[in-house]
Motif scaffolding. Structure first.
Motif, PDB file in Angstrom:
ATOM      1  N   LEU A   1       2.624   2.893  -1.666  1.00 54.89           N
ATOM      2  CA  LEU A   1       1.719   2.619  -0.527  1.00 54.89           C
ATOM      3  C   LEU A   1       0.780   4.018  -0.092  1.00 54.89           C
ATOM      4  O   LEU A   1      -0.297   3.847   0.421  1.00 54.89           O
ATOM      5  N   ARG A   2       1.756   4.993   0.029  1.00 52.18           N
ATOM      6  CA  ARG A   2       1.191   6.084   0.356  1.00 52.18           C
ATOM      7  C   ARG A   2      -0.158   6.737  -0.372  1.00 52.18           C
ATOM      8  O   ARG A   2      -1.248   7.099   0.014  1.00 52.18           O
TER       9      ARG A   2
ATOM     10  N   SER B   1      -2.887   3.839   0.362  1.00 57.24           N
ATOM     11  CA  SER B   1      -3.224   3.892   1.626  1.00 57.24           C
ATOM     12  C   SER B   1      -4.466   4.891   1.636  1.00 57.24           C
ATOM     13  O   SER B   1      -5.320   5.041   2.605  1.00 57.24           O
TER      14      SER B   1
ATOM     15  N   GLY C   1      -3.416  -3.881  -0.396  1.00 56.95           N
ATOM     16  CA  GLY C   1      -2.740  -4.918  -1.037  1.00 56.95           C
ATOM     17  C   GLY C   1      -2.049  -4.540  -2.344  1.00 56.95           C
ATOM     18  O   GLY C   1      -0.634  -4.978  -2.292  1.00 56.95           O
ATOM     19  N   PHE C   2      -2.774  -3.829  -3.053  1.00 54.97           N
ATOM     20  CA  PHE C   2      -1.969  -3.156  -4.437  1.00 54.97           C
ATOM     21  C   PHE C   2      -1.117  -2.363  -4.010  1.00 54.97           C
ATOM     22  O   PHE C   2       0.222  -2.490  -4.629  1.00 54.97           O
TER      23      PHE C   2
ATOM     24  N   LEU D   1       0.834  -2.468  -1.308  1.00 53.02           N
ATOM     25  CA  LEU D   1       1.969  -3.318  -0.825  1.00 53.02           C
ATOM     26  C   LEU D   1       2.875  -4.040  -2.221  1.00 53.02           C
ATOM     27  O   LEU D   1       3.871  -3.926  -2.019  1.00 53.02           O
TER      28      LEU D   1
ATOM     29  N   SER E   1       2.165   5.060   6.877  1.00 55.38           N
ATOM     30  CA  SER E   1       2.227   4.364   5.980  1.00 55.38           C
ATOM     31  C   SER E   1       3.441   3.640   5.599  1.00 55.38           C
ATOM     32  O   SER E   1       3.558   2.610   5.310  1.00 55.38           O
TER      33      SER E   1
ATOM     34  N   LEU F   1       6.761  -4.748   5.365  1.00 50.73           N
ATOM     35  CA  LEU F   1       6.828  -5.589   4.371  1.00 50.73           C
ATOM     36  C   LEU F   1       8.081  -5.987   3.456  1.00 50.73           C
ATOM     37  O   LEU F   1       8.428  -6.809   3.407  1.00 50.73           O
TER      38      LEU F   1
ATOM     39  N   LEU G   1      -2.367 -11.568  -5.645  1.00 49.13           N
ATOM     40  CA  LEU G   1      -1.576 -10.420  -5.581  1.00 49.13           C
ATOM     41  C   LEU G   1      -0.084 -10.801  -5.158  1.00 49.13           C
ATOM     42  O   LEU G   1       0.833 -10.451  -5.582  1.00 49.13           O
TER      43      LEU G   1
END
Lengths: 321, 321
Positions: A243-244, A247, A296-297, A299, B216, B223, B286
């Motif tokens: 995610l980093r 993001s 979203g990707f 996550l 992040s 999640l 997704l």
């Protein structure tokens, strides 16, 4: 001798395994094998030579049969055409038993004195030795490009090396056993291995020749290199925290969206410009959508990392007392 | 030796503190009526930390140590320690003497009371404000979003019932999330105020860029905790605002058609409807990929609650012996 019928050798009896990656029919290959054979004979320690022939089986046979005195220590490992270097090496690992692996292409990129220098440089504080080609013989444009490339990769991955692209590398068997190599990652071996705590030393070597293209490369080459950089950047920093990575971009998109929206509302409130039909708001919406999708990707990446990577050890233990 | 208690301390370049640390822990541990072990994890120190540990090992039987091959960060070091730990209870603390080993018995009492995780709370932090403030914000966010209510997630001094963390293998730089992550196992969590000393030696090993990453990570953590078994639900929730936007713009589009607004306005609403719908659909898709990822995993993470299960036989009270 074709490998596969080759009996497993006693562990530890061989010091050096020389792996030659033969990906295409190369002029002077037999000569190169002969000179390598000479270099290793001189060192006086047991060694073996394995030619990894990807789709070049007949060529390799023909060339090696012309050599009389190298036969005893030379074998061929046949791989399908187009096998990546990473996979060729992983396969070669199972077929050899040397403590130290010496990998090179199908022609000498550096002088034979330099080969010896590389072998000598592998001391107890070093796990990988790579050549840093000095006095490059290729055109200046290649040199500039390769410099930029090495700088960029160093910046992104944190492992600063001055010459990544030379196929020649000397490293301990353990390095290849413990690193997860696939695809085009062999060229980044020092970087991938640094994650596991292996140390790399760069040794200045004399550049001898460069075959294949140089100068301006074709589109495919630049495209592939770009993808390689992206892959190694992500793989060295974000496989645990995807995610980093996402993001970074996602928040950028969202900021753009927020700025545009704020601008339009500022104009509405203070300048009285109506909002209805402001098409720039569509741009803001587009960026917002893009930002959310990017996140979203990320996550989804987190879910993959957690469900599939949780049991993978992140660290390597050197010693326990 | 089967120890009841394992004290895990990650160390990175702490040559000034390590001797004192061991002495202080030993002093406190003298009063323990049970067996214990002290596990020092050298996180790839480049100073003399490891040599000192090796020397201390000679004279300190309960001391065990692990050396990692490079610096992996505090979380990985702790996880490496967990893996070595043989105790039923694991206590973690900082290697820089900011935590006070004298608080350990207090943590153990809480575990005796039946809690699975006891977290230290540095009520009076002896750190510069620039470090305390971002930490406060992060703590408030984690507390609010994960539903695990603690004041101080960053405090290293914590006690765990071993089974709650050993199988968890927290990933990434997530040691502050251990309690939240462990809540997936159904662990009962509490906190108690602990002493905190100002740094005596060395420099603090946190940088400012860490703070940005934490946000992040908090997002990712949520999640994982809430939706790693039901990813589609998580993504569908993210998609809801866009479903709302789609409806909103769709209604405006219809109004534009019915009341014959200017062509520019109508077009704006059409495109806005399409964009929002795209975001909503992509997020749901997704989520479905997320379901695929979870379904193809080994599902071990969905079985975490089994770690804290216990059985109560109502019909057969234990016989007094």
């Amino acid at each position: 001798m074709i490998s596969g019928t080759h009996p497993v050798r006693a562990e530890g009896s061989i010091r050096y395994s020389v792996l030659l990656l033969l990906e295409e029919e190369t002029e002077g290959f037999a000569e190169f094998v002969r000179s390598l054979h000479g270099i290793f004979l001189e060192r006086g320690q047991p060694f073996e030579i394995l030619v990894v022939a990807s789709g070049t089986e007949w060529f390799a046979r023909k060339e090696l049969e012309s050599l009389e005195n190298t036969r005893a220590s030379t074998r061929i490992l046949v791989m399908p055409r187009g096998t990546t270097q990473a996979i060729s090496l992983k396969a070669a690992l199972e077929e050899t038993s040397g403590e130290i692996l010496f990998v090179c292409g199908s022609y000498p990129q550096i002088t034979s004195q330099s080969f010896a220098k590389l072998l000598d440089a592998l001391d107890s504080d070093t796990d990988i030795v790579t050549p840093w080609r000095r006095h490059r013989v290729d055109p200046w444009i290649s040199r500039v490009q390769s410099r930029l490339y090495n700088r960029l990769v160093g910046l992104l991955t944190g492992t600063k090396l001055r010459d990544l692209s030379c196929t020649v590398k000397v490293f301990r068997r353990q390095v290849l056993e413990e690193t997860d190599l696939y695809g085009n990652l062999y060229r980044f071996l020092p970087i991938v291995a640094a994650r596991k705590g292996f140390r790399t030393k760069e040794i200045p070597c004399d550049h001898l020749q460069e075959r294949g293209r140089s100068g301006w490369y074709g589109f495919t080459e630049y495209f592939n290199r770009f993808l390689d950089i992206l892959t190694v950047y992500f793989n060295t920093r974000f496989t645990r925290k995807p995610l980093r990575f996402f993001s970074m971009f996602g928040s950028g998109f969202l900021v753009v969206a927020a700025v545009i929206t704020a601008y339009v509302f500022f104009q509405r409130v203070f300048l009285g410009r109506p909002i209805g039909g402001r098409s720039v708001l569509l741009l803001a919406l587009l960026f917002a959508v893009l930002g959310v999708q990017t996140a979203g990707f990320g996550l989804l990446g987190e879910i993959i990392a957690f469900t599939h990577g949780r049991q993978k050890r992140e660290y390597t233990i050197e010693k326990t007392i | 030796m089967s120890a009841r208690l394992s004290i895990v301390v990650p160390l990175y370049n702490e040559e000034e503190s390590v001797e004192r640390l061991v002495a202080e822990v030993l002093r406190v541990a003298q009063s323990f009526p049970f067996e214990y072990e002290l596990i020092l994890v050298d996180d790839g120190s480049t100073d003399g930390t490891w040599e000192i540990i090796e020397r201390l090992k000679e004279s300190t039987p309960p001391l065990r140590a692990v050396r990692l091959r490079r610096n992996y960060g505090q979380t990985s070091a702790m996880v490496a320690g967990f893996e070595q730990a043989r105790g039923e209870i694991i206590v973690t603390m900082d290697g820089d003497l900011q935590n006070d080993p004298a608080d350990i018995p207090m943590l153990l009492e809480k575990i005796e009371e039946g809690f699975d995780i006891v977290s230290g709370w540095r009520r009076e932090r002896k750190d510069p404000f620039s470090r305390v403030l971002p930490s406060r914000i992060a703590n408030a966010l984690i507390s609010l979003t994960t539903g695990v209510r603690l004041h101080d997630y960053g405090c290293s001094l914590k006690a765990y019932r071993a089974e709650c963390v050993r199988n968890l293998r927290a990933y990434g730089e997530m040691h502050r999330f251990f309690p939240a992550l462990a809540s997936m196992t159904g662990a009962r969590i509490t906190e108690i105020p602990v002493r905190h000393h100002p740094r005596r030696f060395g420099v603090s090993k946190y940088g400012f860029d860490r703070i940005l990453k934490v946000f992040s990570d908090i997002f990712a953590m949520n999640l994982i905790i809430r939706f790693s078994s039901v990813p589609l639900k998580g993504f569908a929730l993210c998609a809801l605002p866009f479903v709302g936007l789609t409806l909103f713009f769709a209604i405006l589009s219809i109004l534009a058609l019915v009341y014959d607004w200017t062509a520019g306005k109508a077009l704006f609403f059409f495109i806005a409807t399409a964009l929002s719908a795209m975001a909503a659909v992509h997020l749901v898709l997704l989520g479905i990929i997320g379901e695929l990822v979870v379904a193809t995993s080994d599902l071990s993470h969905t079985r975490l609650p089994e770690l804290t299960r216990r059985k109560i036989d109502i019909g057969n009270p234990p016989c007094a012996s």
